[in-house]
Design an enzyme around this catalytic site. Structure first.
Site, PDB file in Angstrom:
ATOM      1  N   ALA A  95     -49.449 -24.097 -59.380  1.00  0.00           N
ATOM      2  CA  ALA A  95     -50.493 -23.347 -58.676  1.00  0.00           C
ATOM      3  C   ALA A  95     -51.889 -23.713 -59.169  1.00  0.00           C
ATOM      4  O   ALA A  95     -52.875 -23.448 -58.505  1.00  0.00           O
ATOM      5  CB  ALA A  95     -50.252 -21.859 -58.864  1.00  0.00           C
ATOM      6  N   LYS A  96     -51.964 -24.298 -60.349  1.00  0.00           N
ATOM      7  CA  LYS A  96     -53.243 -24.727 -60.936  1.00  0.00           C
ATOM      8  C   LYS A  96     -54.299 -23.639 -60.858  1.00  0.00           C
ATOM      9  O   LYS A  96     -55.422 -23.859 -60.422  1.00  0.00           O
ATOM     10  CB  LYS A  96     -53.716 -26.040 -60.300  1.00  0.00           C
ATOM     11  N   ARG A  97     -53.924 -22.442 -61.299  1.00  0.00           N
ATOM     12  CA  ARG A  97     -54.825 -21.304 -61.271  1.00  0.00           C
ATOM     13  C   ARG A  97     -55.696 -21.268 -62.516  1.00  0.00           C
ATOM     14  O   ARG A  97     -55.596 -22.132 -63.400  1.00  0.00           O
ATOM     15  CB  ARG A  97     -54.028 -20.005 -61.137  1.00  0.00           C
TER      16      ARG A  97
END
Lengths: 273, 273
Positions: A95-97
């Site tokens: 998700a590369k949050r």
């Protein structure tokens, strides 16, 4: 899932393959489009067919968000299916949050508690307090972007902060964060020459390595420089496996591709054990 | 929305206020919980009450994702309501995305085309090819994290690459990216002293400034160092406005808080015009 469980699964399956479930309706077999939930049907078939060769699955959330609410339902069904049917499988929400503290907590809750993923990928740009909320969850893992496999990695990540590259600084600093034992790192396989450098800083951390296969990385190189006695590697392949065929045999074809990588992994693992 | 439209709205409304819709069910008035979609009911009331004082709304996606599919429905209804009822309002998906090229394209499609946001926040860590897919959309804007307002900003962003700080390098490099005219930047208001430095590098770009109010930034300082002749500022307030009251009057209370900021903005704008 604990790190020990993951290591033991890797040793048992003789595989550290992670399958990326980056599902694109234009790329899946067209007959699946008649199903009620083509994405889930596709994922289920791919998972069933490849699970004996893989220890982890990694849906990239972008591909699900692109289909709006329907996409989120497919993601939910996919993670539920994995958790119910193959609880020994490690799951990664790619998700590369990363956001300020209270917001990162929300993301962490969404991915770890509500969806039930074992891990999530997080961007480090906003620093310690943007990552620590993820680290607070027991037996959940945060996979920090350190050195990614794309061209743009050279824009900032390999630049030097004082005397060292930004990604090394990310590795060093993040080690001191609270619950740092829950950290893993994304290290692009197309940069195998950097792996030795990475291992000097994080000798025992799990590394999630994308870019083997379609993106051109070499599994042997990755293992040579990145593997530890507990392996501590997850090597991901997405397109190379899941889009091996667009025909009725797509799942077997995916299994075939997964098996090819797993056999190569087994040879390497047998060689070191 | 074009940049010119946004500037003209700012001048017309004498406001560059952005309202952050970071909705937490534990913080909204409890009587709303009886509604079918409490988040949307809350947002609608807040928007109706504050829109005369604001030029932009910024839902942070984490707060919606935290409620799973229901949350996404609320987000969809909120952006649809904004686009249909107040098409002159600038909308920001505060999503802090960023991934390799084909994946960033997915996110861009999801936020720009499917949901219909005017802009999205993006993390720069993965470099040029992770951001350019967002920039490819005409009259859509990409708000790059440059210098954020949280403590962790000092972990990497203010570190020096060779002789300059990472965030300055992000500003300089990103200016050369394709369609860079679609770039805006997040600059934390709690660092007003940096704004002059930022303006040396990006004199005309829009800056999205969080952190005025609850996080302690000063509007005057922000304007002093960050404002241009076309203003080119969006100042965000989330909690300070939307949680002004938990009672029946929550929307009026929110309007009251928004008005206070807008009046201060008007005074500043009148002073320069």
């Amino acid at each position: 899932m604990t790190t020990e469980n993951l290591i033991s699964e890797i040793k048992k399956k003789k595989s550290f393959l992670c399958v990326g479930l980056d599902v694109d309706l234009e790329k899946i077999p067209s007959f699946l489009l008649e199903e009620e939930d083509p994405i889930f049907s596709f994922n289920k078939a791919i998972i069933d067919a490849t699970q004996q060769y893989a220890v982890a699955y990694k849906p990239n959330t972008a591909f699900y968000e692109a289909y709006g609410i329907k996409g989120w339902k497919s993601l939910e069904k996919t993670i539920n299916y994995l958790n119910q049917t193959y609880p020994e499988i490690f799951t990664i929400a790619d998700a590369k949050r990363g956001d300020i503290g209270n917001t990162s907590s929300r993301y962490a809750k969404a991915f770890f508690e509500d969806l039930g993923f074992d891990s999530v990928t997080v961007a480090p740009y906003m620093g310690k307090d943007s990552v620590e909320p993820f680290l607070a969850f027991e037996n959940k893992h945060t996979i920090l972007l350190a050195l990614t496999s794309n061209e743009g990695a050279y824009d900032f990540q390999t630049k030097k902060i004082a005397k060292e590259e930004v990604y090394k600084h990310v590795l060093k600093i993040s080690k001191s964060w609270k619950n740092a034992q829950n950290l893993m790192y994304v290290i692009g396989a197309t940069k195998a020459e950097y792996l030795a450098e990475v291992r000097k800083i994080v000798p025992d951390s799990f590394l999630l390595v994308p870019g083997v296969g379609a993106q051109g990385g070499s599994l042997k190189e990755v293992c040579k420089y990145g593997m530890t006695k507990d392996i501590n590697l997850l090597v991901n392949s997405s397109r190379g496996i899941i889009y091996a065929s667009k025909e009725q045999d797509f799942a077997e074809a995916a299994a075939g591709e997964a098996k090819i990588i797993q056999v190569e992994m087994k040879a390497i693992l047998d060689g070191i054990s």
